[in-house]
Design an enzyme around this catalytic site. Sequence first.
Site, PDB file in Angstrom:
ATOM      1  N   LYS A 186       0.821  -1.207   0.000  1.00  0.00           N
ATOM      2  CA  LYS A 186       0.000   0.000   0.000  1.00  0.00           C
ATOM      3  C   LYS A 186       0.868   1.277   0.000  1.00  0.00           C
ATOM      4  CE  LYS A 186      -4.103  -1.967   0.105  1.00  0.00           C
ATOM      5  NZ  LYS A 186      -3.986  -3.430   0.129  1.00  0.00           N
TER       6      LYS A 186
HETATM    7  C1  LIG Z   1      -5.280  -4.223   0.909  1.00  0.00           C
HETATM    8  C2  LIG Z   1      -6.738  -4.127   0.993  1.00  0.00           C
HETATM    9  C3  LIG Z   1      -7.461  -4.580   2.109  1.00  0.00           C
HETATM   10  C4  LIG Z   1      -6.881  -5.392   3.207  1.00  0.00           C
HETATM   11  O1  LIG Z   1      -5.738  -4.972   3.763  1.00  0.00           O
HETATM   12  P1  LIG Z   1      -4.682  -5.989   4.433  1.00  0.00           P
HETATM   13  O2  LIG Z   1      -3.886  -5.027   5.242  1.00  0.00           O
HETATM   14  O3  LIG Z   1      -3.886  -6.609   3.339  1.00  0.00           O
HETATM   15  O4  LIG Z   1      -5.418  -6.960   5.260  1.00  0.00           O
HETATM   16  C5  LIG Z   1      -8.827  -4.345   2.145  1.00  0.00           C
HETATM   17  N1  LIG Z   1      -9.462  -3.731   1.143  1.00  0.00           N
HETATM   18  C6  LIG Z   1      -8.812  -3.312   0.044  1.00  0.00           C
HETATM   19  C7  LIG Z   1      -9.574  -2.627  -1.026  1.00  0.00           C
HETATM   20  C8  LIG Z   1      -7.446  -3.521  -0.080  1.00  0.00           C
HETATM   21  O5  LIG Z   1      -6.820  -3.131  -1.196  1.00  0.00           O
END
Ligand SMILES: *Cc1c(COP(=O)(O)O)cnc(C)c1O
Length: 396
Positions: A186
């Site tokens: 992210k």
């Molecule tokens: C990455 C993501 C998540 C979940 O995040 P994690 O930290 O990997 O559990 C949830 N929703 C969206 C749209 C994402 O891109």
Amino acid sequence: MPGFELFGDRERAETRDVLDSGVLMRYGFDAMRNGHWKALEMESLLATRMQVKHAQLLSSGTAALTVAMASCGIGAGDEVILPVFTFVASFEAVLAVGAVPVLVDIDDTLTLDPQSVRKAITDKTRVVMPVHMCGSMADLDALQTICEEYGLILLEDACQAIGGTYKGKPLGSIGDVGCFSFDYVKTVTCGEGGALITNDPEIYRRADHYSDHGHDHTGTDRGAEEHPFLGYNFRISELNAAVGLAQLRRIDEFLKIQEMNYSILKEGLQDIQGIEFRRIPEGGTQNYSFLNFFLADEEKARLAIRELAAAGVDSCFYWYDNNWHYHKKWDHLKQMKSLGHLGEEVLQGIKNWRKKDFSISDNWMSRTISCLVKLSWSREEVLQRSERMRLVLRNL
Ligand SMILES: *Cc1c(COP(=O)(O)O)cnc(C)c1O
């Protein structure tokens, strides 16, 4: 998008503070921690940056969604409306609290379509969960109006759009509660981590307790704390928070790079016939983590993705075929392959969903290409990439 591209000395320094004291936990051990409270500090910074009263750091974005749901009092049989284009985490969190995921169509914003939401509302509906996919947002005014009309909770999954805004407000701060992910890919990363933000003191209090086994966090003796309600463990470790703290301080630097790289790529495609950009709702500003566009039809899109790869343009995605982001490939959900028994309402909900027609979403997604915007590209690399994309797409 990935903050890991710019992992460096500042991240290392924050982590070293934690390693030096050896207090890897975010709560307690006051005397040993040399005054370092990385999780607390990151929460305070996040709340300020997102212009909200409260932030709760958690172990992942999935944890954030789950804790958000629990903190809004969502449980067995409650229905949560969310889009068919998302990451599997969105429905996982719904299932985790025993609620029923009701997956509906997207529109040309590539996010939750307000019309489809309206049609899906029943007397069991409790939450509307827009997912701001690939850096841009749903039509939040329209969704807010629907939520007010029916008394529903608006929960923003802003995991892929941190730093974007809608009518001047940070994404995630507009609904009753908003969620971020700080996983490794992210825009801001903790390695693993997530957060929820809210202006509602009660949602925050519940999230704070629920994510730590129900601990009420009063006094200085953890063992003697009360547990006003059942909880779980969705805590982030102090080490992960240390990385995230350094990264979050750099968010505006990251966003600026993303916007610059995005603008160069977009400029190159501006005048090409047959390319249409994804709609950004009026008053919205993306976080520029992806450049998203539609080709004329599925065949053209498939050809484009092949040709882009052949020309050495990496990190462009065709979500329509993706196992993790689009409903077509969610066989495990459709076949209800749960390790244990699922509740009756959930089974029924999924059975009903399987019968539904998603040709509207299929039409958008089969034509969509998303190109990741990276932080580590040199200007040379962006210009070269822009030129290659332009050539490929012009000659289709
Ligand atoms: C990455 C993501 C998540 C979940 O995040 P994690 O930290 O990997 O559990 C949830 N929703 C969206 C749209 C994402 O891109």
